[in-house]
Design a protein around this motif. Structure first.
Motif, short mmCIF file in Angstrom:
data_model
loop_
_atom_site.label_atom_id
_atom_site.label_comp_id
_atom_site.label_asym_id
_atom_site.label_seq_id
_atom_site.Cartn_x
_atom_site.Cartn_y
_atom_site.Cartn_z
N GLU A 86 -19.66 -5.89 34.12
CA GLU A 86 -19.18 -6.94 35.03
C GLU A 86 -18.23 -7.89 34.32
O GLU A 86 -17.19 -8.28 34.86
CB GLU A 86 -20.39 -7.71 35.58
CG GLU A 86 -20.00 -8.77 36.59
CD GLU A 86 -21.20 -9.53 37.16
OE1 GLU A 86 -20.99 -10.52 37.86
OE2 GLU A 86 -22.34 -9.11 36.87
N LYS A 87 -18.55 -8.26 33.08
CA LYS A 87 -17.70 -9.19 32.34
C LYS A 87 -16.35 -8.56 32.00
O LYS A 87 -15.31 -9.22 32.06
CB LYS A 87 -18.40 -9.63 31.06
CG LYS A 87 -19.48 -10.69 31.29
CD LYS A 87 -20.01 -11.21 29.98
CE LYS A 87 -21.01 -12.34 30.21
NZ LYS A 87 -21.54 -12.89 28.93
N LEU A 88 -16.36 -7.28 31.64
CA LEU A 88 -15.09 -6.62 31.30
C LEU A 88 -14.23 -6.41 32.53
O LEU A 88 -13.00 -6.47 32.47
CB LEU A 88 -15.37 -5.28 30.60
CG LEU A 88 -15.99 -5.36 29.21
CD1 LEU A 88 -16.26 -3.97 28.66
CD2 LEU A 88 -15.06 -6.11 28.26
N GLY A 89 -14.86 -6.13 33.67
CA GLY A 89 -14.12 -5.98 34.92
C GLY A 89 -13.01 -4.96 34.81
O GLY A 89 -13.20 -3.84 34.32
N LEU A 90 -11.81 -5.35 35.23
CA LEU A 90 -10.67 -4.43 35.22
C LEU A 90 -10.13 -4.18 33.82
O LEU A 90 -9.32 -3.28 33.62
CB LEU A 90 -9.55 -5.00 36.11
CG LEU A 90 -9.86 -5.10 37.61
CD1 LEU A 90 -8.72 -5.77 38.36
CD2 LEU A 90 -10.12 -3.71 38.20
N THR A 91 -10.58 -4.97 32.84
CA THR A 91 -10.13 -4.77 31.46
C THR A 91 -11.05 -3.80 30.71
O THR A 91 -10.92 -3.64 29.50
CB THR A 91 -10.08 -6.11 30.70
OG1 THR A 91 -11.41 -6.61 30.56
CG2 THR A 91 -9.22 -7.12 31.42
N PHE A 241 -5.82 -9.45 27.11
CA PHE A 241 -5.46 -8.03 27.13
C PHE A 241 -5.87 -7.35 28.44
O PHE A 241 -6.77 -7.81 29.13
CB PHE A 241 -6.12 -7.29 25.96
CG PHE A 241 -5.69 -7.76 24.61
CD1 PHE A 241 -4.56 -7.25 24.01
CD2 PHE A 241 -6.43 -8.74 23.94
CE1 PHE A 241 -4.16 -7.69 22.76
CE2 PHE A 241 -6.04 -9.18 22.68
CZ PHE A 241 -4.90 -8.66 22.09
N SER A 242 -5.20 -6.25 28.72
CA SER A 242 -5.56 -5.41 29.86
C SER A 242 -5.16 -3.98 29.55
O SER A 242 -4.26 -3.73 28.75
CB SER A 242 -4.85 -5.88 31.14
OG SER A 242 -5.14 -5.00 32.22
N THR A 243 -5.85 -3.03 30.18
CA THR A 243 -5.46 -1.62 30.06
C THR A 243 -4.74 -1.14 31.31
O THR A 243 -4.31 0.01 31.38
CB THR A 243 -6.71 -0.73 29.83
OG1 THR A 243 -7.63 -0.94 30.92
CG2 THR A 243 -7.39 -1.09 28.51
N ARG A 244 -4.61 -2.02 32.30
CA ARG A 244 -4.01 -1.64 33.59
C ARG A 244 -2.54 -2.01 33.63
O ARG A 244 -2.17 -3.17 33.49
CB ARG A 244 -4.76 -2.35 34.72
CG ARG A 244 -4.28 -2.00 36.12
CD ARG A 244 -5.26 -2.54 37.15
NE ARG A 244 -5.55 -3.93 36.94
CZ ARG A 244 -4.83 -4.93 37.46
NH1 ARG A 244 -3.77 -4.67 38.21
NH2 ARG A 244 -5.17 -6.18 37.24
N LYS A 245 -1.70 -1.01 33.76
CA LYS A 245 -0.26 -1.24 33.84
C LYS A 245 0.05 -2.09 35.07
O LYS A 245 -0.49 -1.88 36.14
CB LYS A 245 0.49 0.08 33.90
CG LYS A 245 0.44 0.87 32.59
CD LYS A 245 1.25 2.14 32.66
CE LYS A 245 1.20 2.88 31.33
NZ LYS A 245 1.97 4.15 31.37
N GLY A 246 0.94 -3.04 34.88
CA GLY A 246 1.29 -3.94 35.99
C GLY A 246 0.44 -5.20 36.00
O GLY A 246 0.67 -6.10 36.81
N SER A 247 -0.54 -5.29 35.10
CA SER A 247 -1.39 -6.47 35.03
C SER A 247 -0.60 -7.65 34.49
O SER A 247 0.38 -7.49 33.76
CB SER A 247 -2.58 -6.18 34.12
OG SER A 247 -3.30 -7.37 33.84
N VAL A 248 -1.03 -8.87 34.85
CA VAL A 248 -0.39 -10.07 34.31
C VAL A 248 -0.76 -10.25 32.84
O VAL A 248 -0.07 -10.95 32.10
CB VAL A 248 -0.78 -11.33 35.11
CG1 VAL A 248 -0.25 -11.25 36.52
CG2 VAL A 248 -2.30 -11.52 35.11
N ASN A 249 -1.85 -9.62 32.42
CA ASN A 249 -2.25 -9.68 31.02
C ASN A 249 -1.44 -8.69 30.20
O ASN A 249 -0.70 -7.86 30.73
CB ASN A 249 -3.75 -9.40 30.87
CG ASN A 249 -4.59 -10.60 31.24
OD1 ASN A 249 -4.08 -11.70 31.46
ND2 ASN A 249 -5.90 -10.43 31.31
#
Length: 454
Positions: A86-91, A241-249
């Motif tokens: 839950e804490k990591l969510g989309l990351t 950080f994010s692993t999702r392309k297009g993310s604001v991170n």
């Protein structure tokens, strides 16, 4: 979003027993994480699989304890996994999950000035180097120096934007976790690509580093961030950080994937090449062949082979690169000793045949980790130097180096029809996606044959 389930693993236990494991599924990939709880099939059948409440009439203390160990909030194994997901969510990524899961509830020692990112990098580097993890330790140290140079290059307005004091003297730079925002990281990446290489002298012109170097540095920085979150130094909400392309991170760039495998004819030419006997070129040629025939074994692992790794017909070893991360479940690679490999061992092998002796005389038991790394680096350097000359003599395009041996081994198996899973096992990769980056595709004749069926 990743999902959490339970699994009863009976593969390495006595009959009617098993170990309860947490199953994490993300993007259709499943990973198992042990709870360390061994129980029998009856207790497993009783245990609710999604945290449902148990009947109040249940008085069996063993069953009640098992339920609490799995589902108590927040420390039950299932609950902690849910909490992390839950804490990591989309990351979410598996490496971060594993780190947080394995270290759940552990109190980490934090430096007095715990928000100082540069101090944390220095401490991390020193710790890894002391533990003999030279490459990782060097990377964290280099990242710290790189960030110092980057911050020193910022203008007053840029420092103000990121909340950093405008310190032009490196010793006065204080870089905190909170300063490293997605915009800071994007700016840092751009700077590295254009002028991130350390200047060798005052007269040197600024030069950029490769995308691969950017990836290595930012992954190391992400590791430090994950540890800081776990230690309570920073909040998950500030994670940049994010692993999702297009993310604001910030999304870490993928390493440059240059195919290094040789064509079938080039490999045949390398095999047939006759160097001057006993020369450095001869040694380099034989080390390259040993790597090629030895499941693409890299030179570092060849140098570290001991007599205990050898049986009559096989070499059994763990890759140095992944040994530190596979302590709980070592990945042992078995290599069939070919006649070519046997000849090379007989020719270049150490005269010391004792059980703990190194197979080749590059290393000795008196060397510390740093000296071993320097020696291996020199062996690789000399091997690549003479293989490059061989490649030029044979008219081979591209680099004929130690990487090419490993990639050519994998690609030759692919072109012969071997499944990815087989190649993955020979290379010692955990993920098939890693194996796929080694494969250079098919020869033009094979491509034409396949496409003719359309």
């Amino acid at each position: 979003m990743a999902t959490v389930n339970l699994f009863f693993d009976t593969r390495a236990t006595a009959e009617n027993e098993g170990i309860i494991k947490v199953v994490i599924t993300h993007n259709r990939i499943k990973r198992l994480y042990t709870t360390g709880i061994k129980t029998d099939a009856d207790q497993w059948e009783f245990l609710p699989k999604k945290g449902e409440k148990i009947d109040n009439r249940v008085k069996d203390e063993i069953r009640l304890k098992l339920y609490r160990d799995i589902y108590d909030t927040p420390n039950g194994y299932y609950r902690r996994a849910e909490n992390i997901v839950e804490k990591l969510g989309l990351t979410f990524d598996f490496d971060t999950f594993k780190d947080l899961y394995d270290n759940w509830g552990k109190v980490k020692k934090v430096e007095a000035d715990k928000v100082d990112l540069l101090k944390a990098l220095s401490t991390k580097s020193e710790t890894l180097l002391k533990n003999g993890q030279i490459s990782h330790g060097t990377n964290f140290g280099a990242l710290g120096k790189s960030l110092q140079r980057f911050v020193a290059s910022l203008t007053k307005s840029e420092c103000k934007e990121y909340g950093i004091g405008n310190a032009k003297t490196r010793d006065l730079i204080t870089l905190e976790y909170r300063h490293v925002t997605p915009d800071f990281l994007k700016h840092y990446e751009e700077w590295m690509l254009h002028e991130g290489k350390a200047l060798q002298s005052k007269k040197s012109k600024p030069a950029g580093v490769s995308v691969t170097t950017v990836s290595i540095y930012t992954r190391a920085l992400r590791t430090l961030y994950n540890e800081a979150i776990e230690a309570g130094i920073i909040e998950r909400a500030s994670y940049p950080f994010s692993t999702r392309k297009g993310s604001v991170n910030y999304v870490i760039p993928e390493s440059e994937n240059i195919k290094k495998a040789l064509s079938r004819s080039d490999i045949d030419n390398v095999k047939a090449y006759q160097p001057e006997p006993g020369s450095m070129e001869h040694r380099a040629h034989d080390l390259w062949l040993f790597s090629y025939y030895g499941n693409g074994m890299n030179v570092a692992d060849i140098c570290r082979l001991r007599r205990t790794n050898l049986t009559a017909d096989y070499i059994h070893f763990e890759r140095t690169k992944t040994k530190a991360s596979n302590k709980k479940k070592p990945v042992v690679i078995s290599v069939k000793i070919s006649e070519v490999m046997r000849r090379i061992i007989d020719l270049w092998g150490s005269t010391d045949k004792s059980k703990n002796a190194y197979v080749f005389p590059f290393l000795n038991n008196g060397m510390d980790a740093n000296k071993q790394k320097q020696t291996i680096h020199q062996v690789i350097k000399m091997t690549n130097k003479y293989m490059k000359r061989i490649g030029e003599k044979l008219g081979i395009e591209g680099d004929l180096n130690t990487y090419a041996a490993r990639h050519s081994f994998a690609t030759t198996l692919q072109r012969s029809g071997a499944p990815i899973s087989f190649i993955q096992g020979r290379l010692g990769h955990k993920k098939s996606t890693t194996t796929e980056t080694y494969l250079a595709g098919f020869e033009p004749e094979q491509e034409a044959e396949y496409l003719s069926a359309l």
